[in-house]
Design an enzyme around this catalytic site. Sequence first.
Site, PDB file in Angstrom:
ATOM      1  N   THR A  29       0.996  -0.710   0.036  1.00 42.45           N
ATOM      2  CA  THR A  29      -0.268   0.161  -0.287  1.00 42.45           C
ATOM      3  C   THR A  29       0.556   1.003   0.137  1.00 42.45           C
ATOM      4  O   THR A  29       0.245   2.014  -0.592  1.00 42.45           O
ATOM      5  CB  THR A  29      -0.803   0.072   1.236  1.00 42.45           C
ATOM      6  OG1 THR A  29      -0.171   0.078   2.416  1.00 42.45           O
ATOM      7  CG2 THR A  29      -1.868  -1.293   0.972  1.00 42.45           C
ATOM      8  N   CYS A  33       2.392   3.031   9.529  1.00 43.51           N
ATOM      9  CA  CYS A  33       1.578   2.590  10.933  1.00 43.51           C
ATOM     10  C   CYS A  33       2.010   2.413  11.887  1.00 43.51           C
ATOM     11  O   CYS A  33       3.360   2.574  12.392  1.00 43.51           O
ATOM     12  CB  CYS A  33       0.276   1.934  10.346  1.00 43.51           C
ATOM     13  SG  CYS A  33      -0.231   1.773   8.829  1.00 43.51           S
ATOM     14  N   CYS A  37      -2.212   0.045  15.146  1.00 41.82           N
ATOM     15  CA  CYS A  37      -3.418   0.591  13.939  1.00 41.82           C
ATOM     16  C   CYS A  37      -4.592  -0.669  13.680  1.00 41.82           C
ATOM     17  O   CYS A  37      -3.862  -1.195  13.835  1.00 41.82           O
ATOM     18  CB  CYS A  37      -2.745   0.806  12.565  1.00 41.82           C
ATOM     19  SG  CYS A  37      -3.566   1.127  11.180  1.00 41.82           S
ATOM     20  N   ARG A  40      -6.367  -4.016   9.171  1.00 39.87           N
ATOM     21  CA  ARG A  40      -5.930  -5.432   8.561  1.00 39.87           C
ATOM     22  C   ARG A  40      -4.889  -5.113   8.533  1.00 39.87           C
ATOM     23  O   ARG A  40      -3.920  -4.884   8.099  1.00 39.87           O
ATOM     24  CB  ARG A  40      -7.207  -5.676   7.330  1.00 39.87           C
ATOM     25  CG  ARG A  40      -7.192  -7.451   7.487  1.00 39.87           C
ATOM     26  CD  ARG A  40      -7.689  -7.430   6.089  1.00 39.87           C
ATOM     27  NE  ARG A  40      -6.832  -8.421   5.137  1.00 39.87           N
ATOM     28  CZ  ARG A  40      -7.405  -8.578   3.840  1.00 39.87           C
ATOM     29  NH1 ARG A  40      -8.625  -8.923   3.677  1.00 39.87           N
ATOM     30  NH2 ARG A  40      -6.424  -8.963   3.092  1.00 39.87           N
ATOM     31  N   ARG A  62       4.179   6.975   3.051  1.00 41.02           N
ATOM     32  CA  ARG A  62       3.299   8.050   3.856  1.00 41.02           C
ATOM     33  C   ARG A  62       2.055   7.807   5.056  1.00 41.02           C
ATOM     34  O   ARG A  62       2.018   6.252   5.054  1.00 41.02           O
ATOM     35  CB  ARG A  62       2.673   8.307   2.475  1.00 41.02           C
ATOM     36  CG  ARG A  62       1.643   7.388   1.646  1.00 41.02           C
ATOM     37  CD  ARG A  62       0.248   8.117   0.752  1.00 41.02           C
ATOM     38  NE  ARG A  62      -0.599   6.870   0.288  1.00 41.02           N
ATOM     39  CZ  ARG A  62      -0.702   6.144  -0.246  1.00 41.02           C
ATOM     40  NH1 ARG A  62       0.575   5.731  -0.692  1.00 41.02           N
ATOM     41  NH2 ARG A  62      -1.411   4.739  -0.797  1.00 41.02           N
ATOM     42  N   CYS A  64      -0.037   6.284   7.568  1.00 41.28           N
ATOM     43  CA  CYS A  64      -1.636   6.141   7.804  1.00 41.28           C
ATOM     44  C   CYS A  64      -2.599   7.245   8.344  1.00 41.28           C
ATOM     45  O   CYS A  64      -2.286   8.319   9.051  1.00 41.28           O
ATOM     46  CB  CYS A  64      -1.681   5.209   8.414  1.00 41.28           C
ATOM     47  SG  CYS A  64      -3.340   4.386   8.981  1.00 41.28           S
ATOM     48  N   CYS A  67      -4.640   5.657  11.538  1.00 41.71           N
ATOM     49  CA  CYS A  67      -3.503   5.365  13.307  1.00 41.71           C
ATOM     50  C   CYS A  67      -2.844   6.825  13.095  1.00 41.71           C
ATOM     51  O   CYS A  67      -2.962   6.753  14.602  1.00 41.71           O
ATOM     52  CB  CYS A  67      -2.954   4.705  13.305  1.00 41.71           C
ATOM     53  SG  CYS A  67      -1.891   4.012  11.642  1.00 41.71           S
ATOM     54  N   ASP A 443      16.390  14.403  51.870  1.00 37.90           N
ATOM     55  CA  ASP A 443      15.992  15.718  51.964  1.00 37.90           C
ATOM     56  C   ASP A 443      14.554  14.724  52.855  1.00 37.90           C
ATOM     57  O   ASP A 443      14.463  13.675  53.167  1.00 37.90           O
ATOM     58  CB  ASP A 443      14.320  14.845  50.617  1.00 37.90           C
ATOM     59  CG  ASP A 443      13.410  16.165  50.337  1.00 37.90           C
ATOM     60  OD1 ASP A 443      13.926  17.150  50.341  1.00 37.90           O
ATOM     61  OD2 ASP A 443      12.865  15.464  50.467  1.00 37.90           O
TER      62      ASP A 443
END
Length: 484
Positions: A29, A33, A37, A40, A62, A64, A67, A443
Site C-alpha cells: 500500500t 502505521c 493501527c 487489517r 506515507r 496512515c 491511525c 531530603d
Amino acid sequence: MEGVESYYRAVSSRDSRFDGRFWFGVTSTGIYCRPSCPARTPKSENVKYFVSAAAAARNGFRACRRCAPDAVPGSPQWDNRADVTARAVRLIGDGVVDRGGVPELAARLGYTERHLNRLLSDELGAGPLALARTQRAQTAKTLITKTGLGLSEIAFAAGFGSIRQFNDTFREVYGCAPSTLRREAAPVDGVLSLRLSYRAPLHGEALFGFLGARTISGVDVYEDGRYSRSMSLPHGMATVTLWPGTPAPHGGETGVGSGFVEAALRLADMRDLTPAVARCRRLLDLDADPAAVDAVLAADPALATAVAAEPGVRLPRSVDGFEMAVRAVVGQQISVAGARTVLARLLPPAEAAADRSDLPTRLFPTPEELLALPDEAFSMPASRRRTLRAVAEAVRDGLRLDAGSDRAATREALLALPGVGPWTADYIALRALGDPDVLLTTDLGTRRGAKALGLPDDPVELARHAERWRPWRSYAQIRLWRAA
C-alpha cells in the site's frame, strides 16, 4: 522486544504499548502505521520496520490517515537516555533545527554536522534534517486542521523555508496536498485545542497535584483539576491549560491502552507550536513507559502496594530550566508553601486589571531580570541570594538547563557554583533535566516517606537499598514524597 517476529506479534495484536517505539510500512500500500493501527493486519512478507517516522517517510511510505502514526507518544528511550542521540532527538523536538538549522544543533551538542548526521542515521534511519522535516509536516498538519490560518502562513509557521518545500514535504509524508486536510473550524478566542497522547496508565492526581501544590501567583494556576501556566517561547509568551482527558475506545485516536491529556494553547506566534507541545510533553512526562517503571519498582515488596494502588505515577518536570533552578535554590530547607511565597516576590508587580486568577498573566523572570532585582526583592538569607545570582549569571553566560543538556557535565557545573550542594543539583537534574534516576536521600520528605513505607530512613542505608530501583529512582522519589 527483539527480532522481526516480535515486532510482527505486536502489530498482529495491535499492541499500543509499542506505539512510538517502532513504525511499520506496508509495501503493498505504501503506507506506514503505528503498531496499534486498527486496520487489517498485513502479511508479514509485506511489512518493513522503522525506528522513526522520518525513516519510514524517507523510504517512500506515507502516513496512515486512520491511525495517525505521527501522533503517538515519543519513544521512552529518547526521553530517558543521556547520550548524544537522545539529546539530539529532544532538541529537534524542541524546534532547534527549525530555528537554527543543523549547524545550531551540532554546536549545542559539541559535534560536527557530519558526525551528528552519521550518528542519527545509524540509529534512527534518518538524519537531523529528515527528522525535523517530518516534525514540521506534523506541525503543519495540526495547524491546517486546528486553525483558520492560510496555507502560506502555516508553511512558515511550521518552519518550512518555502511554499514549495512545504507542499513537497507534506505530499511525501501524508501522500496528499495540504489543502485536502483543511477544515472550516478555527480556534475559539485564539485557543488552540490539542490532545497530547501518552502510554497508559497515568496517575493524574499525583501528577497534577504535585504541580498544583507548587504554583506561583501569576505564573501558574491549579483549579478544578486543570493546571495552567505561562511559557516563554522563542517568539513570544504563551499560556497553556492542561487536564487529563478521557481514554479513547479501541481503535480510537490514541490507540489501545493509551490516553491523552487535553491542552488549550494560547500562542503569541504560531511558529512556537512545536516547542510549546514539546515542553508540555516534557512537563507531564508523557513519553514515559509506566509499565517498565512500575515493574521495576513493584519488584520491591516495600513499594509493591503503593505501585498497585497508584499505577502510572509520572515525573513532574519543567518548561524552563532556569525557573526550576531558582525554585530549587529557594526551596532549600523551607516548606513548599514558604517557597511559593518567596518566589512570588521575585516577580514584577502585575497590573491589577490584567491579573486574572484563572489564567497566568506573567512570565517567570529571566536571568537578566533576576540579576537586576534589588536586594530587598530577595526574601531570604544573603547567602541564598548570592547563590541565586550565581545561578543566574551562569545561565546568562551559557549554562543550559534543558532537555539537550549533558546531565553529568551540568551537575558538575552546578556543584561548582557557591551555595549549590548535591540536593540542589540533584533536584535540578530531576525536574529540569528530566533525569529518571535521581534519589534525594538526604531530603526530609524522602526520609519520612521511606519510614512510612518501612524502608530505611538513614541516607546511606536508603541509598544502598535504592540500588534495586535503578534506572527509575526518580519515580521512586515521587512515590516517597507521596508517602510522606
